[in-house]
Motif scaffolding. Structure first.
Motif, mmCIF file in Angstrom:
data_model
loop_
_atom_site.group_PDB
_atom_site.id
_atom_site.type_symbol
_atom_site.label_atom_id
_atom_site.label_comp_id
_atom_site.label_asym_id
_atom_site.label_seq_id
_atom_site.Cartn_x
_atom_site.Cartn_y
_atom_site.Cartn_z
ATOM 1 N N GLY A 104 -20.921 2.967 32.839
ATOM 2 C CA GLY A 104 -21.628 4.246 32.785
ATOM 3 C C GLY A 104 -20.844 5.373 32.139
ATOM 4 O O GLY A 104 -21.275 6.525 32.171
ATOM 5 N N ASN A 105 -19.714 5.061 31.526
ATOM 6 C CA ASN A 105 -18.893 6.111 30.912
ATOM 7 C C ASN A 105 -19.413 6.570 29.558
ATOM 8 O O ASN A 105 -19.178 7.714 29.170
ATOM 9 C CB ASN A 105 -17.445 5.647 30.776
ATOM 10 C CG ASN A 105 -16.762 5.542 32.123
ATOM 11 O OD1 ASN A 105 -16.872 6.431 32.952
ATOM 12 N ND2 ASN A 105 -16.085 4.438 32.357
ATOM 13 N N ILE A 106 -20.057 5.678 28.819
ATOM 14 C CA ILE A 106 -20.624 6.031 27.517
ATOM 15 C C ILE A 106 -21.972 5.336 27.368
ATOM 16 O O ILE A 106 -22.279 4.398 28.099
ATOM 17 C CB ILE A 106 -19.697 5.635 26.335
ATOM 18 C CG1 ILE A 106 -19.472 4.122 26.296
ATOM 19 C CG2 ILE A 106 -18.384 6.404 26.381
ATOM 20 C CD1 ILE A 106 -18.694 3.638 25.068
ATOM 21 N N THR A 107 -22.759 5.800 26.416
ATOM 22 C CA THR A 107 -24.048 5.163 26.155
ATOM 23 C C THR A 107 -23.863 4.029 25.145
ATOM 24 O O THR A 107 -22.874 3.998 24.405
ATOM 25 C CB THR A 107 -25.069 6.165 25.587
ATOM 26 O OG1 THR A 107 -24.614 6.602 24.288
ATOM 27 C CG2 THR A 107 -25.258 7.357 26.507
ATOM 28 N N LEU A 108 -24.828 3.152 25.116
ATOM 29 C CA LEU A 108 -24.774 2.047 24.159
ATOM 30 C C LEU A 108 -24.816 2.572 22.730
ATOM 31 O O LEU A 108 -24.080 2.087 21.872
ATOM 32 C CB LEU A 108 -25.934 1.065 24.405
ATOM 33 C CG LEU A 108 -26.005 -0.133 23.473
ATOM 34 C CD1 LEU A 108 -24.712 -0.954 23.527
ATOM 35 C CD2 LEU A 108 -27.201 -0.996 23.821
ATOM 36 N N ASP A 109 -25.651 3.565 22.478
ATOM 37 C CA ASP A 109 -25.724 4.139 21.124
ATOM 38 C C ASP A 109 -24.379 4.724 20.697
ATOM 39 O O ASP A 109 -23.965 4.573 19.548
ATOM 40 C CB ASP A 109 -26.814 5.209 21.053
ATOM 41 C CG ASP A 109 -28.213 4.621 21.126
ATOM 42 O OD1 ASP A 109 -28.375 3.431 20.752
ATOM 43 O OD2 ASP A 109 -29.136 5.338 21.543
ATOM 44 N N TYR A 110 -23.708 5.380 21.620
ATOM 45 C CA TYR A 110 -22.389 5.940 21.325
ATOM 46 C C TYR A 110 -21.393 4.826 21.025
ATOM 47 O O TYR A 110 -20.581 4.933 20.098
ATOM 48 C CB TYR A 110 -21.902 6.796 22.498
ATOM 49 C CG TYR A 110 -20.604 7.502 22.234
ATOM 50 C CD1 TYR A 110 -20.573 8.720 21.563
ATOM 51 C CD2 TYR A 110 -19.392 6.956 22.659
ATOM 52 C CE1 TYR A 110 -19.375 9.371 21.309
ATOM 53 C CE2 TYR A 110 -18.198 7.591 22.420
ATOM 54 C CZ TYR A 110 -18.189 8.799 21.744
ATOM 55 O OH TYR A 110 -16.999 9.432 21.479
ATOM 56 N N ALA A 111 -21.454 3.759 21.805
ATOM 57 C CA ALA A 111 -20.546 2.621 21.600
ATOM 58 C C ALA A 111 -20.749 2.004 20.224
ATOM 59 O O ALA A 111 -19.784 1.751 19.504
ATOM 60 C CB ALA A 111 -20.764 1.573 22.689
ATOM 61 N N ILE A 112 -22.004 1.784 19.874
ATOM 62 C CA ILE A 112 -22.300 1.187 18.569
ATOM 63 C C ILE A 112 -21.843 2.098 17.442
ATOM 64 O O ILE A 112 -21.211 1.658 16.480
ATOM 65 C CB ILE A 112 -23.794 0.853 18.455
ATOM 66 C CG1 ILE A 112 -24.156 -0.262 19.442
ATOM 67 C CG2 ILE A 112 -24.161 0.452 17.024
ATOM 68 C CD1 ILE A 112 -25.646 -0.495 19.612
ATOM 69 N N ALA A 113 -22.135 3.383 17.571
ATOM 70 C CA ALA A 113 -21.774 4.347 16.525
ATOM 71 C C ALA A 113 -20.265 4.417 16.315
ATOM 72 O O ALA A 113 -19.802 4.659 15.193
ATOM 73 C CB ALA A 113 -22.321 5.718 16.884
ATOM 74 N N ASN A 114 -19.503 4.206 17.368
ATOM 75 C CA ASN A 114 -18.047 4.328 17.275
ATOM 76 C C ASN A 114 -17.322 2.997 17.140
ATOM 77 O O ASN A 114 -16.101 2.956 17.131
ATOM 78 C CB ASN A 114 -17.520 5.099 18.488
ATOM 79 C CG ASN A 114 -17.879 6.550 18.388
ATOM 80 O OD1 ASN A 114 -17.231 7.291 17.685
ATOM 81 N ND2 ASN A 114 -18.953 6.943 19.053
ATOM 82 N N SER A 115 -18.069 1.922 16.998
ATOM 83 C CA SER A 115 -17.448 0.603 16.866
ATOM 84 C C SER A 115 -17.032 0.288 15.438
ATOM 85 O O SER A 115 -16.209 -0.587 15.211
ATOM 86 C CB SER A 115 -18.415 -0.476 17.355
ATOM 87 O OG SER A 115 -19.514 -0.591 16.466
ATOM 88 N N GLY A 116 -17.639 0.964 14.482
ATOM 89 C CA GLY A 116 -17.383 0.634 13.081
ATOM 90 C C GLY A 116 -18.212 -0.544 12.609
ATOM 91 O O GLY A 116 -17.987 -1.070 11.516
ATOM 92 N N LEU A 117 -19.168 -0.975 13.434
ATOM 93 C CA LEU A 117 -20.027 -2.114 13.110
ATOM 94 C C LEU A 117 -21.477 -1.650 13.038
ATOM 95 O O LEU A 117 -21.832 -0.631 13.632
ATOM 96 C CB LEU A 117 -19.912 -3.195 14.195
ATOM 97 C CG LEU A 117 -18.526 -3.753 14.481
ATOM 98 C CD1 LEU A 117 -18.563 -4.612 15.741
ATOM 99 C CD2 LEU A 117 -18.019 -4.556 13.302
#
Length: 81
Positions: free
Chosen positions: A52-65
């Motif tokens: 619950g620390n970050i959203t999935l959209d945020y994770a994807i956006a910051n993954s470089g993928l």
């Protein structure tokens, strides 16, 4: 026949093969490192999403993928997002 029947020919083939193997090994090693980094990044980001620390959209956006690459990597690792 020169390469099969003479010492010089065999030496040239062996040297060419050694060079080819060395280049292939270096390339494979670099690819393996990049794959490991990608898998580690996705694992960390999915864990942050699941906690619950970050959203999935945020994770994807910051993954470089791309979204597809991120999802495919997560699926390959057996992680749900």
């Amino acid at each position: 026949m020169y390469y099969k029947t003479t010492v010089d020919g065999e030496d040239k083939v062996c040297e060419a093969l050694r060079e080819y193997v060395a280049k292939s090994y270096d390339t494979g090693k670099a690819d393996g490192i990049n794959i490991g980094i990608t898998k580690g990044t996705v694992t960390t980001l999915i864990n942050l999403v699941n906690s619950g620390n970050i959203t999935l959209d945020y994770a994807i956006a910051n993954s470089g993928l791309s979204k597809e690459e991120f999802s495919a990597t997560a699926k390959e690792l057996g992680l749900s997002c």
